[in-house]
Enzyme design. Structure first.
Site, mmCIF file in Angstrom:
data_model
loop_
_atom_site.group_PDB
_atom_site.id
_atom_site.type_symbol
_atom_site.label_atom_id
_atom_site.label_comp_id
_atom_site.label_asym_id
_atom_site.label_seq_id
_atom_site.Cartn_x
_atom_site.Cartn_y
_atom_site.Cartn_z
ATOM 1 N N HIS A 71 0.784 -1.131 0.104
ATOM 2 C CA HIS A 71 -0.211 -0.107 0.096
ATOM 3 C C HIS A 71 0.761 1.295 -0.157
ATOM 4 O O HIS A 71 0.496 2.370 -0.290
ATOM 5 C CB HIS A 71 -1.073 0.013 1.134
ATOM 6 N N ASP A 104 -14.975 -13.479 -10.693
ATOM 7 C CA ASP A 104 -13.743 -14.121 -10.515
ATOM 8 C C ASP A 104 -12.854 -12.913 -11.206
ATOM 9 O O ASP A 104 -12.831 -12.388 -12.156
ATOM 10 C CB ASP A 104 -13.395 -14.997 -11.521
ATOM 11 N N ASP A 146 -3.942 -8.760 -6.720
ATOM 12 C CA ASP A 146 -3.500 -9.303 -5.450
ATOM 13 C C ASP A 146 -3.963 -10.592 -4.765
ATOM 14 O O ASP A 146 -4.847 -10.630 -3.901
ATOM 15 C CB ASP A 146 -3.733 -7.992 -4.268
#
Length: 276
Positions: A19, A143, A164
């Site tokens: 982040h 998905d 991620d």
């Protein structure tokens, strides 16, 4: 398999690594007034309590963001600190913003956020997190890798794709590599950020070798916080088309990550392609 829930890991050292760099990329994209799109295809729930049963069970935030909360923050990470303050009262850290909330906090109204999450409970929580946040937030229960095939490229032509995965399934590394290759063909101008775990058994290495063969400019950043052993000992990020200022910025930030080291000083290593 839909067992992974990030609430157990929110605010850990990998989140700090991921982040902090995300905020640098968003800052760079904001420099131009033209609109851009952020795709976050493993969005999770967007916001996490650091005092929940899940978080307390693992204590990972205590080895991550909470170690840095009272430390001096470099000016380069002012946006990261701003995103943390936006979801917390005063200087306490009771909540940790996931990447969707960070992106929302640090972008303008002209920036579309496309958030994908397949886990039913996490998606419901994501809907609650972004209720009333405006029409620029687009939520998809689908998905992640299918979404990359279906949703790229955006009409804005500029933007970021954050990928991620939890890498729970044996074939995830191959599937992710295939998806990234396909996405780059559809939208070669986008900035791509792919997170991966750094593991002693090296199962991530095949994916990295494949990605590094690309002729697109790339940057790889790895934060190691303990010696190799059982489980994940480091966090990795692989970026295609990274901001040209990012290598120099990361070099300046290396010392800031040191408190995250669990058996000595944490090390941040960065590698760039010959096409950079």
């Amino acid at each position: 398999m839909l067992s992974y829930q990030h609430g157990y890991h929110a605010g850990n050292f990998a989140d700090v690594h991921k982040h902090s760099i995300l905020t640098l990329v968003l800052n760079y994209l904001r420099r131009k007034p033209k609109p851009f799109t952020v795709f976050d295809v493993y969005a999770g729930r967007g916001l996490y309590g650091l005092h929940t049963t899940q978080a307390q069970k693992t204590g990972e935030a205590e080895q991550g963001i909470l170690k840095l909360a009272d430390a001096p923050w470099p000016a380069l990470l002012g946006d990261y600190r701003q995103a943390l303050r936006a979801v917390n009262a005063q200087d306490s850290l009771r909540y940790y913003p996931g990447s969707p909330m960070i992106s929302h906090s640090l972008t303008r109204e002209a920036t579309d956020l496309v958030l994908c999450e397949l886990h039913p409970q996490e998606f419901l929580a994501l809907q609650q997190t972004f209720a009333g946040k405006g029409r620029r937030v687009h939520l998809h229960r689908r998905d992640a890798l299918e979404a990359l095939r279906a949703l790229l490229p955006p009409s804005s032509r500029r933007g970021l794709v954050l990928i991620d995965p939890s890498y729970e399934r044996a074939g995830d590394y191959t599937a992710v590599g295939d998806a990234v290759a396909g996405a780059l063909q559809k939208w070669p101008a986008g900035v791509y950020m792919l997170w991966y775990p750094v593991l002693a058994d090296g199962r991530h290495q095949g994916l990295l070798r494949r990605l590094e063969q690309s002729e697109r400019p790339w940057l790889r950043s790895e934060l190691q916080v303990r010696r190799p052993g059982i489980g994940m000992h480091g966090s990795g990020l692989f970026l295609f088309n990274p901001p040209y200022v990012l290598p120099e910025q990361l070099a300046r930030l290396a010392d800031w990550y040191e408190p995250l080291g669990q058996d000595g000083v944490a090390t941040l290593q960065n590698f760039v392609s010959g096409h950079f």
